[in-house]
Design an enzyme around this catalytic site. Sequence first.
Site, mmCIF file in Angstrom:
data_model
loop_
_atom_site.group_PDB
_atom_site.id
_atom_site.type_symbol
_atom_site.label_atom_id
_atom_site.label_comp_id
_atom_site.label_asym_id
_atom_site.label_seq_id
_atom_site.Cartn_x
_atom_site.Cartn_y
_atom_site.Cartn_z
ATOM 1 N NE ARG A 93 -3.814 2.308 0.844
ATOM 2 C CZ ARG A 93 -4.861 2.618 0.100
ATOM 3 N NH1 ARG A 93 -5.177 1.903 -0.944
ATOM 4 N NH2 ARG A 93 -5.609 3.658 0.413
ATOM 5 C CB CYS A 117 -3.070 -6.134 4.229
ATOM 6 S SG CYS A 117 -1.568 -6.728 5.008
ATOM 7 N NE ARG A 122 -5.628 -0.812 2.652
ATOM 8 C CZ ARG A 122 -4.436 -1.101 3.154
ATOM 9 N NH1 ARG A 122 -3.879 -2.265 2.911
ATOM 10 N NH2 ARG A 122 -3.787 -0.219 3.891
ATOM 11 C CG LEU A 126 -10.184 10.470 0.595
ATOM 12 C CD1 LEU A 126 -10.199 9.973 2.033
ATOM 13 C CD2 LEU A 126 -11.139 11.664 0.439
ATOM 14 C CG ASP A 308 -2.693 -1.169 11.533
ATOM 15 O OD1 ASP A 308 -3.566 -1.537 10.723
ATOM 16 O OD2 ASP A 308 -1.853 -0.282 11.274
ATOM 17 N NE ARG A 400 3.170 -6.720 3.036
ATOM 18 C CZ ARG A 400 2.005 -6.162 2.795
ATOM 19 N NH1 ARG A 400 0.941 -6.904 2.626
ATOM 20 N NH2 ARG A 400 1.893 -4.856 2.728
HETATM 21 N N1 EPU Z 1 -9.809 5.599 2.336
HETATM 22 C C1 EPU Z 1 -10.617 6.111 1.353
HETATM 23 N N2 EPU Z 1 -10.029 6.824 0.352
HETATM 24 C C2 EPU Z 1 -8.684 7.067 0.295
HETATM 25 C C3 EPU Z 1 -7.872 6.551 1.317
HETATM 26 C C4 EPU Z 1 -8.467 5.810 2.333
HETATM 27 O O1 EPU Z 1 -11.830 5.914 1.375
HETATM 28 O O2 EPU Z 1 -8.218 7.726 -0.639
HETATM 29 C C5 EPU Z 1 -10.408 4.817 3.422
HETATM 30 C C6 EPU Z 1 -9.835 3.419 3.548
HETATM 31 O O3 EPU Z 1 -10.430 2.508 2.659
HETATM 32 C C7 EPU Z 1 -10.096 3.099 4.995
HETATM 33 C C8 EPU Z 1 -9.907 4.455 5.677
HETATM 34 O O4 EPU Z 1 -10.068 5.430 4.639
HETATM 35 O O5 EPU Z 1 -11.405 2.667 5.178
HETATM 36 C C9 EPU Z 1 -8.568 4.667 6.340
HETATM 37 O O6 EPU Z 1 -7.528 4.312 5.430
HETATM 38 P P1 EPU Z 1 -6.113 5.033 5.466
HETATM 39 O O7 EPU Z 1 -5.934 5.788 4.201
HETATM 40 O O8 EPU Z 1 -5.947 5.772 6.753
HETATM 41 O O9 EPU Z 1 -5.141 3.776 5.442
HETATM 42 P P2 EPU Z 1 -3.689 3.796 4.814
HETATM 43 O O10 EPU Z 1 -3.118 5.128 5.024
HETATM 44 O O11 EPU Z 1 -3.734 3.249 3.448
HETATM 45 C C10 EPU Z 1 -2.351 3.143 6.933
HETATM 46 C C11 EPU Z 1 -1.517 2.000 7.413
HETATM 47 C C12 EPU Z 1 -2.395 0.796 7.679
HETATM 48 C C13 EPU Z 1 -3.445 1.178 8.696
HETATM 49 C C14 EPU Z 1 -4.239 2.394 8.214
HETATM 50 C C15 EPU Z 1 -5.249 2.908 9.220
HETATM 51 C C16 EPU Z 1 0.628 2.315 6.344
HETATM 52 C C17 EPU Z 1 1.638 1.812 5.391
HETATM 53 N N3 EPU Z 1 -0.524 1.661 6.394
HETATM 54 O O12 EPU Z 1 -2.961 2.726 5.723
HETATM 55 O O13 EPU Z 1 -1.531 -0.185 8.239
HETATM 56 O O14 EPU Z 1 -4.327 0.108 8.907
HETATM 57 O O15 EPU Z 1 -3.335 3.473 7.913
HETATM 58 O O16 EPU Z 1 -4.614 3.252 10.408
HETATM 59 O O17 EPU Z 1 0.867 3.262 7.067
HETATM 60 C C18 EPU Z 1 -0.765 -2.345 8.744
HETATM 61 O O18 EPU Z 1 0.285 -1.839 9.181
HETATM 62 O O19 EPU Z 1 -1.069 -3.550 8.920
HETATM 63 C C19 EPU Z 1 -1.712 -1.515 7.988
HETATM 64 C C20 EPU Z 1 -2.649 -2.019 7.208
#
Ligand code: EPU
Length: 438
Positions: A93, A117, A122, A126, A308, A400
Amino acid sequence: MSEVRIEGGRRLHGTVKINGAKNASLPIMAAALLCEGKTVLDRVPRLTDVSTLAIILDSVGLSVERTGPHTLELEPRDEANCSCPHDHAIAMRASICVLGPLVAKRKHARVPLPGGCVLGERPVDLHLKGLRAMGVDIKQKGGYIFAEAERLKGARIYLGGPHGSTVLGTANIMMAATLAEGVTVIEHAASEPEICDLADYLQKCGASISGAGTHTIRIEGVNRLEGCLHHVIPDRIEAGTYACAAAIAGGEVTLQNVRSDHMAALRDVMESMGVEFELDASTMIVRRKGTLRATDCTALPYPGLPTDMQPQLLAVLTAAEGTSVVTDSVYPERFTHVGELLRLGADIVRQGPQAVIRGPSALTGAYVRASDLRGGASLILAGLGAEGETVVAGIEHVDRGYELLDEKLLGLHATVKRQGAPPYQAGQLQLPFHKRAS
Ligand code: EPU
């Protein structure tokens, strides 16, 4: 495929040193693309996600070298290629984090839609909305995002989505805004500690950022950033996972290099289950003597309970007396571990974004398969609490995000054995850059 065999029923005791945070290291590595000169990043965990991002960065001309067990040196080498390799980018991601820095620094980027994952849908809408607001022309074709802008322009950007704030979306826009013309204000920004760590790094490089850690971040663009030395914050999810190990197996575990202030929501839930904590400046003792009590909890954006930690807590709650309801508001589909926990004898009913757990279940060892990172950790924890042998397959998902999870559990006197080669040997300096992008 690697697997881990666990002989359950042993109480844990001992000390474990927590690494730097994966989810802080990855965006900061991408942010080094914005800088002139060398970035030295300390306390970077040895994880396959880190290696994969290093390969991606190397392919776009940012040299990444591991100069110590947990030290990376990142330095721009050649800025001509702005196209990310497909197979590596779809493996994770965080590869989306190169989009903002590449288009801000080099005026164009070609980045595959990211993978990572499988936690339900996802989207990256945004991220793209934020960049478009800053004047970036974005097209999507053949699974790639094509981005172009002569110079980004500061804007007021609302980044809230249907599930709250976005962590990497906030990171991407914050990074891009550091080199934009004028002021960018991110509203409904993510306030996770990993965002604050990224802002700290960028500020040391010369960026002008205020409000990180709140829901409104203001960035005033500058013309140039210079690489610096940065120490990554401790991994609150790794620490929380070992706290859950102590809770399900029983015993007492000392966690070193933790920020307990980043873990308040998790401590609150675990305390209501009967787990005891003793806190020091950077140490946390986790103790479970008696029976665990059921509790309800909801995963939310920070400072709420991290999504997480939801799979690991769910495993622990199978051993608690009574009925617990676990809700995931961030990823309502993040429940692939439930089916596997049922194989071990758990009593769990999934209802949309919730799981209802009736306990305590006398788990018994079985063959189960990890299909994502935290879900895999949840199965290993369940194995610690189960009677007999549990075999968890699909350990590459766990590698990972956890450095030598099996060896660290061994150090806490669990009976754990890995079958198959680990991604690197203990003490190995070089990252497994075995598949350099061509
Ligand atoms: N979302 C949208 N649109 C977007 C982006 C996100 O609708 O453009 C939604 C997602 O589908 C989700 C929510 O917003 O329902 C939150 O997603 P977020 O963007 O915050 O997740 P992320 O930034 O892609 C990071 C971590 C994840 C963690 C999430 C939430 C990293 C590399 N990944 O992902 O970590 O679960 O924030 O805290 O920083 C993990 O480490 O196992 C992991 C999955």
